[in-house]
Design an enzyme around this catalytic site. Sequence first.
Site, PDB file in Angstrom:
ATOM      1  N   HIS A 202       0.790  -1.235   0.000  1.00 48.42           N
ATOM      2  CA  HIS A 202       0.000   0.000   0.000  1.00 48.42           C
ATOM      3  C   HIS A 202       0.819   1.280   0.000  1.00 48.42           C
ATOM      4  O   HIS A 202       0.269   2.365  -0.092  1.00 48.42           O
ATOM      5  CB  HIS A 202      -0.957   0.027   1.201  1.00 48.42           C
TER       6      HIS A 202
HETATM    7  C1  UD1 Z   1      -1.800   5.760   5.361  1.00 46.56           C
HETATM    8  C2  UD1 Z   1      -0.476   6.268   5.907  1.00 46.56           C
HETATM    9  C3  UD1 Z   1       0.553   5.150   5.867  1.00 46.56           C
HETATM   10  C4  UD1 Z   1       0.044   3.924   6.597  1.00 46.56           C
HETATM   11  C5  UD1 Z   1      -1.313   3.522   6.051  1.00 46.56           C
HETATM   12  C6  UD1 Z   1      -1.887   2.409   6.883  1.00 46.56           C
HETATM   13  C7  UD1 Z   1       0.035   8.637   5.488  1.00 46.56           C
HETATM   14  C8  UD1 Z   1       0.822   9.592   4.680  1.00 46.56           C
HETATM   15  N1  UD1 Z   1       0.063   7.376   5.081  1.00 46.56           N
HETATM   16  O1  UD1 Z   1      -1.603   5.422   4.010  1.00 46.56           O
HETATM   17  O2  UD1 Z   1       1.737   5.583   6.534  1.00 46.56           O
HETATM   18  O3  UD1 Z   1       0.966   2.873   6.427  1.00 46.56           O
HETATM   19  O4  UD1 Z   1      -2.215   4.637   6.125  1.00 46.56           O
HETATM   20  O5  UD1 Z   1      -2.830   1.667   6.143  1.00 46.56           O
HETATM   21  O6  UD1 Z   1      -0.552   9.017   6.457  1.00 46.56           O
HETATM   22  N2  UD1 Z   1      -8.860   5.246   0.891  1.00 46.56           N
HETATM   23  C9  UD1 Z   1     -10.114   4.690   0.811  1.00 46.56           C
HETATM   24  N3  UD1 Z   1     -10.769   4.438   1.982  1.00 46.56           N
HETATM   25  C10 UD1 Z   1     -10.266   4.736   3.197  1.00 46.56           C
HETATM   26  C11 UD1 Z   1      -8.981   5.306   3.260  1.00 46.56           C
HETATM   27  C12 UD1 Z   1      -8.294   5.552   2.091  1.00 46.56           C
HETATM   28  O7  UD1 Z   1     -10.638   4.415  -0.259  1.00 46.56           O
HETATM   29  O8  UD1 Z   1     -10.916   4.462   4.219  1.00 46.56           O
HETATM   30  C13 UD1 Z   1      -8.123   5.471  -0.376  1.00 46.56           C
HETATM   31  C14 UD1 Z   1      -8.342   6.870  -0.945  1.00 46.56           C
HETATM   32  O9  UD1 Z   1      -8.326   6.758  -2.341  1.00 46.56           O
HETATM   33  C15 UD1 Z   1      -7.095   7.590  -0.469  1.00 46.56           C
HETATM   34  C16 UD1 Z   1      -6.045   6.496  -0.501  1.00 46.56           C
HETATM   35  O10 UD1 Z   1      -6.729   5.320  -0.122  1.00 46.56           O
HETATM   36  O11 UD1 Z   1      -6.762   8.676  -1.280  1.00 46.56           O
HETATM   37  C17 UD1 Z   1      -4.878   6.727   0.436  1.00 46.56           C
HETATM   38  O12 UD1 Z   1      -5.347   6.915   1.760  1.00 46.56           O
HETATM   39  P1  UD1 Z   1      -4.447   7.738   2.818  1.00 46.56           P
HETATM   40  O13 UD1 Z   1      -5.082   7.708   4.145  1.00 46.56           O
HETATM   41  O14 UD1 Z   1      -4.101   9.076   2.260  1.00 46.56           O
HETATM   42  O15 UD1 Z   1      -3.096   6.953   2.855  1.00 46.56           O
HETATM   43  P2  UD1 Z   1      -2.805   5.396   3.005  1.00 46.56           P
HETATM   44  O16 UD1 Z   1      -2.248   4.909   1.717  1.00 46.56           O
HETATM   45  O17 UD1 Z   1      -3.981   4.720   3.595  1.00 46.56           O
HETATM   46  N1  UDP Z   2      -3.877  -5.532   8.789  1.00 52.40           N
HETATM   47  C1  UDP Z   2      -5.205  -5.871   8.921  1.00 52.40           C
HETATM   48  N2  UDP Z   2      -5.913  -6.180   7.780  1.00 52.40           N
HETATM   49  C2  UDP Z   2      -5.344  -6.170   6.543  1.00 52.40           C
HETATM   50  C3  UDP Z   2      -3.980  -5.807   6.433  1.00 52.40           C
HETATM   51  C4  UDP Z   2      -3.277  -5.477   7.571  1.00 52.40           C
HETATM   52  O1  UDP Z   2      -5.743  -5.904  10.029  1.00 52.40           O
HETATM   53  O2  UDP Z   2      -6.047  -6.452   5.564  1.00 52.40           O
HETATM   54  C5  UDP Z   2      -3.132  -5.205  10.019  1.00 52.40           C
HETATM   55  C6  UDP Z   2      -1.777  -5.850  10.139  1.00 52.40           C
HETATM   56  O3  UDP Z   2      -1.882  -7.150  10.697  1.00 52.40           O
HETATM   57  C7  UDP Z   2      -1.073  -4.859  11.043  1.00 52.40           C
HETATM   58  C8  UDP Z   2      -1.608  -3.519  10.606  1.00 52.40           C
HETATM   59  O4  UDP Z   2      -2.868  -3.815   9.973  1.00 52.40           O
HETATM   60  O5  UDP Z   2      -1.432  -5.066  12.398  1.00 52.40           O
HETATM   61  C9  UDP Z   2      -0.682  -2.861   9.619  1.00 52.40           C
HETATM   62  O6  UDP Z   2      -1.325  -1.805   8.985  1.00 52.40           O
HETATM   63  P1  UDP Z   2      -0.889  -1.256   7.567  1.00 52.40           P
HETATM   64  O7  UDP Z   2      -0.164  -2.282   6.816  1.00 52.40           O
HETATM   65  O8  UDP Z   2      -2.112  -0.665   6.970  1.00 52.40           O
HETATM   66  O9  UDP Z   2       0.032  -0.016   7.949  1.00 52.40           O
HETATM   67  P2  UDP Z   2       1.567   0.162   8.384  1.00 52.40           P
HETATM   68  O10 UDP Z   2       1.843  -0.728   9.519  1.00 52.40           O
HETATM   69  O11 UDP Z   2       2.419  -0.098   7.181  1.00 52.40           O
HETATM   70  O12 UDP Z   2       1.634   1.610   8.737  1.00 52.40           O
END
Ligand code: UD1
Ligand code: UDP
Length: 347
Positions: A202
Amino acid sequence: MARKILTVVGARPQFIKAAVLSAALRQVATEVLVHTGQHYDQNLSRVFFDQLPLPTPDVALGVGSGTHGEQTGEMLKRLDPVIQREQPDWVLVYGDTNSTLAGALAAAKLQVPVAHVEAGLRSYNRAMPEEVNRVLTDHLAARLYCPAPFAARQLALEGITQGVSVVGDVMDEALALVPERPASWLGTLGLQAGGYHLATVHRQENTDDGRRLAAIITALGTLPGPVVWPMHPRTRARLDQAGSHLPAGIRVVEPVGYPESLALIRHARAVVTDSGGVQREAGLLGVPCYILRTETEWLDLLEGGHAVLVPEPGDLAAAMASGQARGQARSAATGVAAAIVSDLIQA
Ligand code: UD1
Ligand code: UDP
């Protein structure tokens, strides 16, 4: 009077981390839980409040998605009146997301001290939004809770020595929060223990570069057996935009809940990921982990041989074939929540 702690969360991993502390915190302090709304899909947000011992947020800011500037700016705007109204003794933030930085910055400008859980991690790659968020948050924080000694050393290199403590990794304690799904649950996805690989992807640097994402898909397609991929909506959106077709061996599923995620990790032959949390969990559970990045903040995983970096997706199959990641279980830190809560209420 009991201390008042205002906790700011917004993204999936933060709900899990906050669940580890929340119960302990609420025994000795008043917690005001603020959800920025960065993650809002049912399977990225609500599911964790349903599954984990985490109360319904006291305040939901409903910020949603946007560019980094829009999202962070909107959080700052909406956090200001909440912090002013609540007058907390501390603002507590986790990790390195835009919600982390917004919480820390809003608090610091209002002269409320900031506590940061998962302090001191560095990739030394400022192209990552998370690196910018964590560096700034650490420099704003008055209490910095490090997961391991190397993180405290990294803070010292930046001149941060006051208020730093090594408490262990909060994600370790999360494993004990709820019972994991049994291996039999894998059958609902048509999987068997030891008979599949798990992929999660992601990060901005892997999803927003179409050629790199295509290379990752090709690499996953070469692995033997099914590759189950709980797909983050960000990645799904990029694949939809590109009209990509996935190789037959890749099984995309919706993002899963936390006990399901742990079961998928534990029973996988190996994990291929760019997630910080999934790396940690694979290391803890003794599952070989291949990290689709040029660097990781979690140096201990590399040093312990639990994980290997695969900067070029095309090298994945060869790295796996040579068994580079050993997949020995790492010993879990304990007492992390207790150490943080006890420090915070005395600070
Ligand atoms: C964010 C964090 C990342 C973390 C991740 C955990 C930042 C900069 N990034 O990344 O560090 O590892 O969360 O999962 O804060 N979207 C949806 N539904 C949602 C949320 C997001 O459709 O509920 C889609 C939207 O198109 C959005 C994109 O995902 O633009 C990215 O979401 P965003 O929260 O900006 O960043 P993540 O990639 O989720
Ligand atoms: N995780 C989850 N469901 C998923 C993928 C990940 O519950 O489909 C959990 C995973 O086990 C871990 C946390 O989410 O505990 C990690 O989150 P993510 O990978 O979104 O973010 P990061 O840790 O890279 O910031």
